[in-house]
Design a protein around this motif. Structure first.
Motif, short mmCIF file in Angstrom:
data_model
loop_
_atom_site.label_atom_id
_atom_site.label_comp_id
_atom_site.label_asym_id
_atom_site.label_seq_id
_atom_site.Cartn_x
_atom_site.Cartn_y
_atom_site.Cartn_z
N GLU A 8 19.24 14.06 21.53
CA GLU A 8 20.33 14.34 21.99
C GLU A 8 20.65 13.33 23.35
N SER A 9 21.90 12.92 23.41
CA SER A 9 22.21 12.28 24.77
C SER A 9 21.89 12.89 26.20
N VAL A 10 22.32 14.06 26.28
CA VAL A 10 21.95 14.88 27.50
C VAL A 10 21.44 16.31 27.26
N SER A 11 20.49 16.68 27.95
CA SER A 11 20.08 18.20 27.55
C SER A 11 19.23 18.61 28.65
N ASP A 12 19.62 20.09 28.82
CA ASP A 12 18.77 20.71 30.10
C ASP A 12 17.61 21.50 29.09
N SER A 13 16.58 21.81 29.94
CA SER A 13 15.40 22.42 29.06
C SER A 13 14.72 23.58 30.10
N VAL A 14 13.99 24.34 29.42
CA VAL A 14 12.87 25.22 29.87
C VAL A 14 11.72 24.57 29.45
N GLU A 15 10.68 24.49 30.29
CA GLU A 15 9.28 23.77 29.85
C GLU A 15 8.05 24.52 30.74
N LEU A 16 7.10 24.32 29.84
CA LEU A 16 5.93 24.64 30.54
C LEU A 16 5.10 23.41 30.91
N LEU A 17 4.41 23.49 32.23
CA LEU A 17 3.68 22.40 32.86
C LEU A 17 2.31 22.81 32.63
N LEU A 18 1.56 21.69 32.40
CA LEU A 18 -0.05 21.98 32.21
C LEU A 18 -0.86 21.71 33.41
N ALA A 167 6.19 27.05 34.87
CA ALA A 167 7.41 26.91 34.05
C ALA A 167 8.60 26.35 35.02
N ARG A 168 9.33 25.32 34.35
CA ARG A 168 10.45 24.77 35.13
C ARG A 168 11.81 24.94 34.29
N ARG A 169 12.81 24.81 34.97
CA ARG A 169 14.14 24.44 34.22
C ARG A 169 14.49 23.13 34.64
N TRP A 170 14.60 22.19 33.75
CA TRP A 170 15.35 20.68 33.84
C TRP A 170 16.64 20.69 33.90
N ASP A 171 17.33 20.36 34.95
CA ASP A 171 18.85 20.19 34.98
C ASP A 171 19.16 18.92 34.86
N SER A 172 19.89 18.46 33.57
CA SER A 172 19.76 17.11 33.45
C SER A 172 21.27 16.64 34.24
N ALA A 173 21.95 17.29 34.54
CA ALA A 173 23.31 17.08 35.34
C ALA A 173 22.98 16.60 36.61
N ALA A 174 22.13 17.61 37.31
CA ALA A 174 21.71 17.16 38.63
C ALA A 174 20.48 16.19 38.77
N ARG A 175 19.89 16.11 37.66
CA ARG A 175 18.57 15.39 37.70
C ARG A 175 17.55 16.03 38.40
N VAL A 176 17.39 17.33 38.43
CA VAL A 176 16.42 18.11 39.30
C VAL A 176 15.76 19.18 38.55
N THR A 177 14.49 19.51 38.70
CA THR A 177 13.81 20.50 38.35
C THR A 177 13.82 21.70 39.07
N VAL A 178 13.95 22.87 38.52
CA VAL A 178 13.92 24.22 39.47
C VAL A 178 12.79 25.22 38.94
N ASP A 179 11.79 25.28 39.77
CA ASP A 179 10.50 25.97 39.60
C ASP A 179 10.81 27.55 39.18
N LEU A 180 10.36 27.86 38.01
CA LEU A 180 10.73 29.24 37.48
C LEU A 180 9.45 30.36 37.69
N SER A 181 8.16 29.66 38.31
CA SER A 181 7.05 30.44 38.30
C SER A 181 6.97 31.06 39.70
N GLY A 182 7.61 30.55 40.65
CA GLY A 182 7.46 31.17 41.80
C GLY A 182 8.07 32.54 42.27
#
Length: 182
Positions: A8-18, A167-182
């Motif tokens: 996809e050209s641009v997408s946001d996501s919810v991701e697990l970090l290792l 876990a984090r949320r990737w915001d592709s428009a702002a090009r930042v990650t948001v920590d969801l674990s804390g």
């Protein structure tokens, strides 16, 4: 991940970090591919580029979902296991090389909770929805058929155990990650 099986050209996501050991194992594979002149996630030098397992993706996932997502990932850390290598069709006769993640009851439950937290979100990519999701860590995008054998030979077997630590949320428009674990 941008839709998993298709880019996809641009997408946001919810991701697990290792955990750091698992992340380094994946990064070693990235470097091996890069050293051979092959496509590799190591080519993406942004500080936000980390090995991860995508739980959900959509054109936009805004901060209004963060509280529900934090509740969904409350059980982290969680053990995960690497599986074998997979090739996804990437379009235009190219392929995406990934290391699969073995589906466990705990991981399935986590994925379900994230899906519930995003209930009503329009445009979620079908490849991340319950019943269609193939958990994995991306190693390379854009491999040609001619490059596949070399890439598969370059990627090493790594320890099967890993831990999803955050876990984090990737915001592709702002090009930042948001920590969801804390």
């Amino acid at each position: 991940m941008r839709g998993g099986l298709r880019a996809e050209s641009v997408s946001d996501s919810v991701e697990l970090l290792l955990d750091s050991a698992a992340e380094e194992a994946v990064r070693r594979d990235w470097v091996r591919l890069l050293e051979l002149g092959l496509p590799s996630q190591a080519r993406h030098t942004s500080a936000s580029n980390r090995p991860h397992i995508t739980l959900a993706a959509a054109p936009a996932i805004d901060g209004t979902f963060d509280a529900a997502l934090r509740g969904a990932v409350r059980d982290l850390p969680q053990e995960v296991r690497f599986g074998g290598l997979l090739l996804f069709g990437g379009g235009r006769r190219t392929f995406i090389l990934v290391r699969s993640i073995v589906v466990s009851a705990a991981l399935t439950d986590l994925h379900r909770r994230v899906g519930e937290a995003l209930s009503g979100l329009p445009g979620q990519f079908a490849t991340t929805l319950t019943g269609n999701w193939t958990p994995h860590v991306t190693l390379a995008r854009g491999l040609s058929a001619d490059q596949m054998a070399l890439a598969l030979g370059a990627v090493q077997a790594e320890p099967a155990a890993a831990t999803a630590v955050a876990a984090r949320r990737w915001d592709s428009a702002a090009r930042v990650t948001v920590d969801l674990s804390g």
